[in-house]
Design a protein around this motif. Structure first.
Motif, PDB file in Angstrom:
ATOM      1  N   PHE A  11       0.836  -1.206   0.000  1.00 48.02           N
ATOM      2  CA  PHE A  11       0.000   0.000   0.000  1.00 48.02           C
ATOM      3  C   PHE A  11       0.873   1.259   0.000  1.00 48.02           C
ATOM      4  CE2 PHE A  11      -4.608  -0.552   0.490  1.00 48.02           C
ATOM      5  CZ  PHE A  11      -4.986   0.664  -0.042  1.00 48.02           C
ATOM      6  N   ALA A  12       1.909   1.271   0.825  1.00 50.39           N
ATOM      7  CA  ALA A  12       2.738   2.471   0.941  1.00 50.39           C
ATOM      8  C   ALA A  12       3.414   2.782  -0.392  1.00 50.39           C
ATOM      9  CB  ALA A  12       3.772   2.285   2.048  1.00 50.39           C
ATOM     10  N   GLU A  31       9.174  -4.388  -6.941  1.00 48.75           N
ATOM     11  CA  GLU A  31       8.478  -5.243  -5.975  1.00 48.75           C
ATOM     12  C   GLU A  31       9.066  -6.656  -6.044  1.00 48.75           C
ATOM     13  OE1 GLU A  31       6.171  -5.405  -3.441  1.00 48.75           O
ATOM     14  OE2 GLU A  31       6.553  -7.567  -3.580  1.00 48.75           O
ATOM     15  N   ARG A  32       9.437  -7.137  -4.885  1.00 51.79           N
ATOM     16  CA  ARG A  32      10.065  -8.460  -4.801  1.00 51.79           C
ATOM     17  C   ARG A  32       9.119  -9.594  -5.225  1.00 51.79           C
ATOM     18  NH1 ARG A  32      12.174  -9.824   1.102  1.00 51.79           N
ATOM     19  NH2 ARG A  32       9.980  -9.876   1.554  1.00 51.79           N
ATOM     20  N   SER A  39       0.732  -6.870   1.752  1.00 53.25           N
ATOM     21  CA  SER A  39      -0.083  -7.647   2.681  1.00 53.25           C
ATOM     22  C   SER A  39      -1.576  -7.321   2.575  1.00 53.25           C
ATOM     23  CB  SER A  39       0.408  -7.407   4.105  1.00 53.25           C
ATOM     24  OG  SER A  39       0.440  -6.019   4.362  1.00 53.25           O
ATOM     25  N   CYS A  40      -1.972  -6.424   1.661  1.00 59.37           N
ATOM     26  CA  CYS A  40      -3.404  -6.112   1.524  1.00 59.37           C
ATOM     27  C   CYS A  40      -4.030  -6.754   0.277  1.00 59.37           C
ATOM     28  CB  CYS A  40      -3.612  -4.602   1.483  1.00 59.37           C
ATOM     29  SG  CYS A  40      -3.410  -3.850   3.098  1.00 59.37           S
ATOM     30  N   ARG A  55      -7.890  -6.032   7.422  1.00 57.24           N
ATOM     31  CA  ARG A  55      -7.548  -5.000   6.430  1.00 57.24           C
ATOM     32  C   ARG A  55      -8.737  -4.123   6.035  1.00 57.24           C
ATOM     33  NH1 ARG A  55      -1.801  -6.130   6.183  1.00 57.24           N
ATOM     34  NH2 ARG A  55      -1.741  -8.279   6.800  1.00 57.24           N
ATOM     35  N   HIS A  56      -9.644  -3.867   6.964  1.00 60.87           N
ATOM     36  CA  HIS A  56     -10.669  -2.870   6.680  1.00 60.87           C
ATOM     37  C   HIS A  56     -10.005  -1.498   6.757  1.00 60.87           C
ATOM     38  CE1 HIS A  56     -10.312  -2.444  10.867  1.00 60.87           C
ATOM     39  NE2 HIS A  56     -11.462  -1.890  11.110  1.00 60.87           N
ATOM     40  N   ILE A 240      10.651  -0.689   2.893  1.00 61.22           N
ATOM     41  CA  ILE A 240      11.168  -1.859   3.609  1.00 61.22           C
ATOM     42  C   ILE A 240      11.925  -1.383   4.850  1.00 61.22           C
ATOM     43  CG2 ILE A 240      11.260  -3.211   1.496  1.00 61.22           C
ATOM     44  CD1 ILE A 240      14.271  -2.807   1.408  1.00 61.22           C
ATOM     45  N   ARG A 344       4.724   0.705   6.931  1.00 62.03           N
ATOM     46  CA  ARG A 344       4.767   0.066   8.255  1.00 62.03           C
ATOM     47  C   ARG A 344       6.187  -0.376   8.611  1.00 62.03           C
ATOM     48  NH1 ARG A 344       0.048  -2.218  11.218  1.00 62.03           N
ATOM     49  NH2 ARG A 344       0.532  -4.252  12.035  1.00 62.03           N
ATOM     50  N   LEU A 351       1.413   1.212  11.898  1.00 60.54           N
ATOM     51  CA  LEU A 351       0.568   2.088  11.071  1.00 60.54           C
ATOM     52  C   LEU A 351      -0.522   1.272  10.390  1.00 60.54           C
ATOM     53  CD1 LEU A 351       3.274   4.231   9.201  1.00 60.54           C
ATOM     54  CD2 LEU A 351       2.053   4.772  11.306  1.00 60.54           C
ATOM     55  N   ASP A 352      -1.718   1.851  10.264  1.00 62.64           N
ATOM     56  CA  ASP A 352      -2.728   1.211   9.419  1.00 62.64           C
ATOM     57  C   ASP A 352      -2.724   1.914   8.058  1.00 62.64           C
ATOM     58  OD1 ASP A 352      -4.318   3.507   9.668  1.00 62.64           O
ATOM     59  OD2 ASP A 352      -5.509   2.677  11.308  1.00 62.64           O
ATOM     60  N   VAL A 353      -3.570   1.431   7.154  1.00 63.43           N
ATOM     61  CA  VAL A 353      -3.532   1.943   5.777  1.00 63.43           C
ATOM     62  C   VAL A 353      -3.878   3.435   5.744  1.00 63.43           C
ATOM     63  CG1 VAL A 353      -4.630   1.761   3.522  1.00 63.43           C
ATOM     64  CG2 VAL A 353      -3.984  -0.316   4.758  1.00 63.43           C
TER      65      VAL A 353
HETATM   66  C1  LIG Z   1      -2.460  -9.161  10.454  1.00 58.37           C
HETATM   67  C2  LIG Z   1      -2.619  -7.719  10.084  1.00 58.37           C
HETATM   68  C3  LIG Z   1      -3.876  -7.156   9.971  1.00 58.37           C
HETATM   69  C4  LIG Z   1      -4.023  -5.813   9.625  1.00 58.37           C
HETATM   70  N1  LIG Z   1      -5.276  -5.293   9.528  1.00 58.37           N
HETATM   71  C5  LIG Z   1      -5.420  -4.003   9.161  1.00 58.37           C
HETATM   72  C6  LIG Z   1      -6.719  -3.442   9.027  1.00 58.37           C
HETATM   73  O1  LIG Z   1      -7.714  -4.104   9.287  1.00 58.37           O
HETATM   74  N2  LIG Z   1      -6.811  -2.161   8.603  1.00 58.37           N
HETATM   75  C7  LIG Z   1      -5.711  -1.390   8.310  1.00 58.37           C
HETATM   76  O2  LIG Z   1      -5.858  -0.223   7.879  1.00 58.37           O
HETATM   77  N3  LIG Z   1      -4.469  -1.891   8.465  1.00 58.37           N
HETATM   78  C8  LIG Z   1      -4.308  -3.172   8.861  1.00 58.37           C
HETATM   79  N4  LIG Z   1      -3.064  -3.675   9.004  1.00 58.37           N
HETATM   80  C9  LIG Z   1      -1.909  -2.815   8.672  1.00 58.37           C
HETATM   81  C10 LIG Z   1      -1.788  -2.542   7.181  1.00 58.37           C
HETATM   82  O3  LIG Z   1      -2.271  -3.617   6.435  1.00 58.37           O
HETATM   83  C11 LIG Z   1      -0.346  -2.268   6.849  1.00 58.37           C
HETATM   84  O4  LIG Z   1       0.058  -1.133   7.600  1.00 58.37           O
HETATM   85  C12 LIG Z   1      -0.106  -1.953   5.374  1.00 58.37           C
HETATM   86  O5  LIG Z   1      -0.682  -2.910   4.540  1.00 58.37           O
HETATM   87  C13 LIG Z   1       1.392  -1.897   5.179  1.00 58.37           C
HETATM   88  O6  LIG Z   1       1.681  -1.536   3.863  1.00 58.37           O
HETATM   89  P1  LIG Z   1       3.187  -1.387   3.433  1.00 58.37           P
HETATM   90  O7  LIG Z   1       3.206  -1.048   1.994  1.00 58.37           O
HETATM   91  O8  LIG Z   1       3.898  -0.507   4.377  1.00 58.37           O
HETATM   92  O9  LIG Z   1       3.826  -2.844   3.661  1.00 58.37           O
HETATM   93  P2  LIG Z   1       3.603  -4.218   2.896  1.00 58.37           P
HETATM   94  O10 LIG Z   1       2.189  -4.445   2.546  1.00 58.37           O
HETATM   95  O11 LIG Z   1       4.280  -5.251   3.728  1.00 58.37           O
HETATM   96  O12 LIG Z   1       4.407  -4.022   1.541  1.00 58.37           O
HETATM   97  C14 LIG Z   1       5.812  -4.055   1.464  1.00 58.37           C
HETATM   98  C15 LIG Z   1       6.170  -4.619   0.099  1.00 58.37           C
HETATM   99  O13 LIG Z   1       7.589  -4.570  -0.078  1.00 58.37           O
HETATM  100  C16 LIG Z   1       8.012  -5.724  -0.760  1.00 58.37           C
HETATM  101  N5  LIG Z   1       9.454  -5.904  -0.492  1.00 58.37           N
HETATM  102  C17 LIG Z   1      10.028  -6.313   0.668  1.00 58.37           C
HETATM  103  N6  LIG Z   1      11.370  -6.324   0.529  1.00 58.37           N
HETATM  104  C18 LIG Z   1      11.664  -5.923  -0.742  1.00 58.37           C
HETATM  105  C19 LIG Z   1      12.871  -5.720  -1.481  1.00 58.37           C
HETATM  106  N7  LIG Z   1      14.071  -5.934  -0.930  1.00 58.37           N
HETATM  107  N8  LIG Z   1      12.782  -5.286  -2.757  1.00 58.37           N
HETATM  108  C20 LIG Z   1      11.564  -5.057  -3.323  1.00 58.37           C
HETATM  109  N9  LIG Z   1      10.381  -5.231  -2.668  1.00 58.37           N
HETATM  110  C21 LIG Z   1      10.442  -5.657  -1.389  1.00 58.37           C
HETATM  111  C22 LIG Z   1       7.128  -6.821  -0.177  1.00 58.37           C
HETATM  112  O14 LIG Z   1       7.060  -7.940  -1.048  1.00 58.37           O
HETATM  113  C23 LIG Z   1       5.776  -6.097  -0.054  1.00 58.37           C
HETATM  114  O15 LIG Z   1       4.977  -6.235  -1.199  1.00 58.37           O
HETATM  115  C24 LIG Z   1      -2.881  -5.015   9.383  1.00 58.37           C
HETATM  116  C25 LIG Z   1      -1.614  -5.568   9.509  1.00 58.37           C
HETATM  117  C26 LIG Z   1      -1.476  -6.901   9.863  1.00 58.37           C
HETATM  118  C27 LIG Z   1      -0.097  -7.467  10.000  1.00 58.37           C
END
Ligand SMILES: Cc1cc2nc3c(=O)[nH]c(=O)nc-3n(C[C@H](O)[C@H](O)[C@H](O)COP(=O)(O)OP(=O)(O)OC[C@H]3O[C@@H](n4cnc5c(N)ncnc54)[C@H](O)[C@@H]3O)c2cc1C
Length: 367
Positions: A11-12, A31-32, A39-40, A55-56, A240, A344, A351-353
């Motif tokens: 998402f970020a 993206e790896r 994670s969404c 993930r609401h 990351i 995150r 952090l949430d979304v």
């Molecule tokens: C169990 C759980 C339930 C949740 N429920 C909710 C909810 O109900 N509502 C809400 O708002 N939030 C929720 N959250 C939090 C929210 O989902 C996260 O904050 C958000 O999805 C994080 O997004 P992100 O992009 O930071 O990380 P991620 O979704 O983890 O994305 C990081 C990306 O980086 C990629 N990556 C990693 N290393 C590398 C590399 N070296 N090179 C290239 N790519 C790489 C990964 O493959 C991944 O796709 C929840 C979290 C968890 C753990």
């Protein structure tokens, strides 16, 4: 126009890529994994859509819900309740703990006595103190003690010293028992595959490389190694963990993870009408279960339940202890000005979304 690298397509990364590419920058997103969304992502099991955990969507500030809704049409939740199972009482209660439900508890007299004597959380040094000073020992023991210990795999909740996120921010709620549990605008995508389409739409003007990993960082020379070749960028937006970019210079950051079980049940639905999550605050190994039909509203004679079990098999929850947060700060201080560490893992915060969107808008502006 700047030449920007976004690392990670969760998402970020997608939000940052969306804003920065709309502003006319040249954005490369790496993206790896084999697809965007991190994670969404919505997957399917037994014909049911699901994500790992609920993930609401929660928007804590004006404008955030509408931003997402413009690109990923959303339904809003009005009734939106969470229940916690308390084995000691063999009963479910709302969470956050509600004043009116205390009267239904077998130990109501003792709890009321403790509530009257509670000085309030000011001055609390850790999560245990926060709750004991807010609601007293009995409610702390029932609702928080075991839940938090299993969530973080710790012996005592006194270890949690960075507790700004205090579970849902409220210790004891008043007002209508069935009102939504949070002041935030809550909702979920209308599409049958959740947020999935947004990930493609948000990155349509980015140069996206899937199944591609950053293999090395050269912070001095402002360059990264992708697929064995070095590339230079004006700015890097990393989602990351900063320890990876700085090659563990200050030691490893701690994380809690989740194992996830999916269970199809031979009934149309199981949760009560407005209940979206069930928390389990006792010594069962899981923390939370969700019924996915609540979010996706898909029709089926069966229903899918997701069960979250704390584990160390993946890195999902940054630790809310001062020593871990201090270590993360060492990494942030050492990152060069031209690296933004967001999301995150990048922020090493719970952090949430909605918070991630807010953070990206603060950094990069609105579109
Ligand atoms: C169990 C759980 C339930 C949740 N429920 C909710 C909810 O109900 N509502 C809400 O708002 N939030 C929720 N959250 C939090 C929210 O989902 C996260 O904050 C958000 O999805 C994080 O997004 P992100 O992009 O930071 O990380 P991620 O979704 O983890 O994305 C990081 C990306 O980086 C990629 N990556 C990693 N290393 C590398 C590399 N070296 N090179 C290239 N790519 C790489 C990964 O493959 C991944 O796709 C929840 C979290 C968890 C753990």
């Amino acid at each position: 126009m700047a030449n920007i690298l976004v690392i990670g397509g969760g998402f970020a990364g997608c939000i940052a890529g969306h804003i920065l590419s709309e502003q006319g920058n040249k954005v490369t997103l790496v993206e790896r994994g084999p697809r965007l969304g991190g994670s969404c992502v919505t997957d399917f099991y037994g014909g049911h859509p699901y994500t790992l955990g609920p993930r609401h969507f929660l928007a804590h500030k004006p404008g955030i819900f509408d931003f997402l809704d413009r690109f990923c049409p959303m339904k809003r939740y009005e009734g939106h309740e969470f229940l916690t199972y308390i084995e000691r009482d063999q009963n479910f209660y709302h969470f956050p703990i509600h004043k009116d439900e205390v009267a239904e508890m077998p130990d109501a007299a003792q709890i009321h006595k403790e509530l009257e004597a509670c000085p309030g959380p000011e001055g609390a040094q850790n999560l245990k103190e926060y709750w004991q000073l807010s609601v007293g020992d009995t409610l702390y023991d029932k609702f928080v003690k075991s839940y938090s210990k299993k969530m973080w795999d710790i012996d005592s909740n006194s270890e949690i010293t960075d507790f700004g996120f205090t579970p849902k921010g409220v210790a004891l709620k008043s007002g209508p028992v069935k009102a939504a549990w949070t002041e935030a605008d809550a909702g979920f995508p209308k599409a049958p595959d959740g947020y999935n389409q947004y990930f493609g739409l948000s990155t349509q003007n980015c140069d996206v490389h899937l199944n591609t990993e950053i293999t090395d960082f050269d912070v001095e020379k402002r360059r990264v190694e992708i697929d064995g070749e070095w590339h230079t960028f004006d700015r890097i937006v990393s989602t990351i963990s900063p320890e990876i970019i700085l090659k563990n210079a200050f030691g490893e950051l701690r994380w809690s993870g989740r194992d996830f079980m999916k269970v199809v049940l031979p009934v149309e639905s199981v949760f009560p009408d407005d209940v979206y999550f069930l928390y389990y605050a006792n010594d069962e190994p899981f923390t939370r279960i969700v019924e996915y039909k609540k979010f996706y509203e898909n029709k089926s004679p069966t229903t899918l339940i997701g069960i979250e079990i704390p584990s160390n098999s993946n890195k999902l929850y940054p630790y809310p202890m001062k020593k871990d947060q201090d270590r993360a700060q060492q990494y942030f201080d050492a990152l060069p000005e031209w690296v933004d560490s967001i999301g995150r893992a990048g922020r090493y915060r719970y952090l949430d979304v909605g918070m991630i969107i807010d953070d990206c808008m603060d950094l990069y502006g609105k579109i």
